[in-house]
Design a protein around this motif. Structure first.
Motif, PDB file in Angstrom:
ATOM      1  N   LYS A 211      32.546   8.882 -25.192  1.00 12.90           N
ATOM      2  CA  LYS A 211      31.819   7.617 -25.821  1.00 12.90           C
ATOM      3  C   LYS A 211      32.218   7.396 -27.318  1.00 12.90           C
ATOM      4  CE  LYS A 211      27.662   8.689 -24.449  1.00 12.90           C
ATOM      5  NZ  LYS A 211      26.310   8.656 -24.459  1.00 12.90           N
ATOM      6  N   THR A 212      32.473   8.472 -28.048  1.00 10.92           N
ATOM      7  CA  THR A 212      33.146   8.396 -29.423  1.00 10.92           C
ATOM      8  C   THR A 212      34.260   8.246 -29.348  1.00 10.92           C
ATOM      9  OG1 THR A 212      31.727  10.219 -30.151  1.00 10.92           O
ATOM     10  CG2 THR A 212      33.678   9.924 -31.436  1.00 10.92           C
TER      11      THR A 212
ATOM     12  N   TYR B 258      35.741   5.950 -27.097  1.00 14.66           N
ATOM     13  CA  TYR B 258      35.749   4.723 -26.615  1.00 14.66           C
ATOM     14  C   TYR B 258      35.243   3.893 -27.845  1.00 14.66           C
ATOM     15  CZ  TYR B 258      35.590   5.159 -21.695  1.00 14.66           C
ATOM     16  OH  TYR B 258      35.766   5.356 -20.370  1.00 14.66           O
ATOM     17  N   ARG B 259      34.371   3.958 -28.634  1.00 20.90           N
ATOM     18  CA  ARG B 259      34.007   3.143 -29.927  1.00 20.90           C
ATOM     19  C   ARG B 259      34.842   3.240 -30.803  1.00 20.90           C
ATOM     20  NH1 ARG B 259      28.852   6.261 -29.331  1.00 20.90           N
ATOM     21  NH2 ARG B 259      27.210   5.022 -28.449  1.00 20.90           N
TER      22      ARG B 259
ATOM     23  N   ALA C 112      33.496  -2.349 -21.627  1.00 23.33           N
ATOM     24  CA  ALA C 112      32.992  -1.096 -22.490  1.00 23.33           C
ATOM     25  C   ALA C 112      32.168  -1.344 -23.311  1.00 23.33           C
ATOM     26  CB  ALA C 112      34.198  -0.083 -22.944  1.00 23.33           C
TER      27      ALA C 112
ATOM     28  N   LEU D 227      26.177   2.174 -24.084  1.00 25.53           N
ATOM     29  CA  LEU D 227      26.838   3.709 -24.280  1.00 25.53           C
ATOM     30  C   LEU D 227      25.827   4.548 -24.801  1.00 25.53           C
ATOM     31  CD1 LEU D 227      30.418   2.735 -25.913  1.00 25.53           C
ATOM     32  CD2 LEU D 227      29.976   3.308 -23.381  1.00 25.53           C
ATOM     33  N   ASP D 228      24.959   4.216 -25.532  1.00 21.65           N
ATOM     34  CA  ASP D 228      24.084   5.309 -25.929  1.00 21.65           C
ATOM     35  C   ASP D 228      23.038   5.628 -24.645  1.00 21.65           C
ATOM     36  OD1 ASP D 228      24.773   5.131 -28.413  1.00 21.65           O
ATOM     37  OD2 ASP D 228      23.357   3.759 -29.483  1.00 21.65           O
TER      38      ASP D 228
ATOM     39  N   ASP E 155      25.455  12.080 -21.771  1.00 21.25           N
ATOM     40  CA  ASP E 155      26.346  12.604 -22.480  1.00 21.25           C
ATOM     41  C   ASP E 155      27.038  13.729 -21.950  1.00 21.25           C
ATOM     42  OD1 ASP E 155      26.012  11.294 -24.894  1.00 21.25           O
ATOM     43  OD2 ASP E 155      24.570  12.475 -25.848  1.00 21.25           O
TER      44      ASP E 155
ATOM     45  N   PHE F 250      28.049  12.119 -16.783  1.00 22.87           N
ATOM     46  CA  PHE F 250      28.633  10.789 -17.334  1.00 22.87           C
ATOM     47  C   PHE F 250      29.347   9.742 -16.566  1.00 22.87           C
ATOM     48  CE2 PHE F 250      32.512   8.689 -19.459  1.00 22.87           C
ATOM     49  CZ  PHE F 250      31.802   7.782 -20.405  1.00 22.87           C
TER      50      PHE F 250
ATOM     51  N   MET G 192      28.173   6.063 -15.313  1.00 19.96           N
ATOM     52  CA  MET G 192      28.913   5.039 -15.727  1.00 19.96           C
ATOM     53  C   MET G 192      28.841   4.024 -14.743  1.00 19.96           C
ATOM     54  SD  MET G 192      30.343   4.469 -18.878  1.00 19.96           S
ATOM     55  CE  MET G 192      32.103   3.586 -18.480  1.00 19.96           C
TER      56      MET G 192
END
Length: 328
Positions: A70-71, A73-74, A166, A171-172, A176, A180, A184
């Motif tokens: 996720k990090t 992705y952002r 995405a 996402l939060d 984690d 995952f 998703m």
């Protein structure tokens, strides 16, 4: 389209540099996320990198593979990337297959692609037996909880997603850790994204798995049941009310009535030491059989109700996605 690769890094120092060296030249950016790796994967990449496409991001505390993805992705969304491919840093996923995952998204036939190691039957024996058995059980549970009945191999982490899609996911709220990939799929179904399997072969060498089946079995079972109930409630009672919704209500109602009515009369007859009347037995059997038929009809509708209209063509990037803190 700008293609980005996200690599979660945790105890991958033996393989990650080889993975980076094999990534296709068509990729515009590579995000390596050091998830508080005790072996210093991020520091190794920073010290050894010669590729200007590589950016290393660090987590001060371990957040799990999902948190690392996720990090990445952002960061990729903030940098204007279009397609985000996730590749593990342990060498199990062949970087040469990367464009196979990108192509269906770039062609506009899918929003999300994922690997499937079960297409080539002659190569399945390469997979450890425990993984094969586990994947069979998890695949069925994932079909029910995600609503993507046509996909298989749910724990496969070789994936690609369009940045627009995405950016519209919560996402939060996605798990984690090891749930995952499965979570998703559930989240993608809530926004009706199109998911497609990509045939691939996995490579098993001297990599070390951090997954312990005994630790996650109960957690996975609980989360699958939770996601199944949430998905059905959202798709069949909040977003829409169709004939399948009525079939589900009728099926559950008849099964509950037949079970409770039959149990009550069985206990009453046993206590009085008399035979249960034939009419009572017929009522119970008709209720149970009818309820089962309604549930089968609902399941058939649900299997056919997979998303088919590609989502990323009709939406824009959600600019409200929180930015990622960059290392200085």
């Amino acid at each position: 389209m700008k293609i980005a690769v996200v690599i979660p890094c945790y105890k991958v120092t033996r393989h990650v540099m080889d993975v980076l060296a094999a990534i296709d030249d068509a990729v515009a950016a590579i995000y390596c996320v050091d998830d508080a790796c005790p072996d210093g994967s991020g520091a190794l990449i920073q010290a050894s990198r010669t590729d200007p496409r590589v950016t290393v991001l660090f987590h001060p505390h371990n957040r799990g593979v999902g948190g690392a993805i996720k990090t990445g992705y952002r960061a990729a969304i903030a940098d204007g990337m279009d397609i985000l491919v996730k590749v593990d840093g342990d060498g199990q996923m062949d970087p040469a297959l990367l464009m196979d995952f990108v192509a269906p998204i770039a062609d506009g036939t899918a929003d999300y692609t994922k690997g499937n190691r079960f297409w080539n039957l002659s190569h399945i024996r390469r997979m450890p037996l425990l993984r094969r058995v586990g994947n069979l059980m998890l695949s069925f549970m994932t079909k029910a909880s995600s609503g993507y009945w046509q996909v298989f191999d749910p724990t496969n982490g070789y994936t690609a997603i369009h940045a627009r899609v995405a950016s519209h996911l919560r996402l939060d709220a996605v798990s984690d850790r090891y749930f995952f990939e499965t979570d998703m799929l559930f989240r993608l179904n809530t926004i009706r994204a199109v998911v497609q399997d990509v045939a691939m072969d996995a490579r098993y060498a001297d990599e070390t798995s951090n997954l312990r089946v005994s630790r996650i079995l109960g957690e996975f079972a609980f989360k699958h049941v939770r996601n199944t109930l949430k998905r059905i409630g959202y798709n069949y009672f909040l977003r829409d009310l169709s004939i399948a919704s009525l079939e589900l209500i009728a099926g559950l109602g008849l099964l509950a009535f037949g079970s409770l009515f039959g149990l009550y009369h069985w206990i009453a007859s046993a206590s009085a030491d008399v035979t249960t009347p034939v009419g009572t037995i017929m009522i119970v059997m008709v209720a149970l059989i009818s309820g089962l038929q309604f549930l089968l009809a609902f399941t058939g509708f649900d299997i056919a109700n997979v998303p088919r209209q590609v989502l990323h063509r009709s939406i824009q990037v959600n600019r409200a996605v929180p930015p990622v803190a960059r290392p200085r």
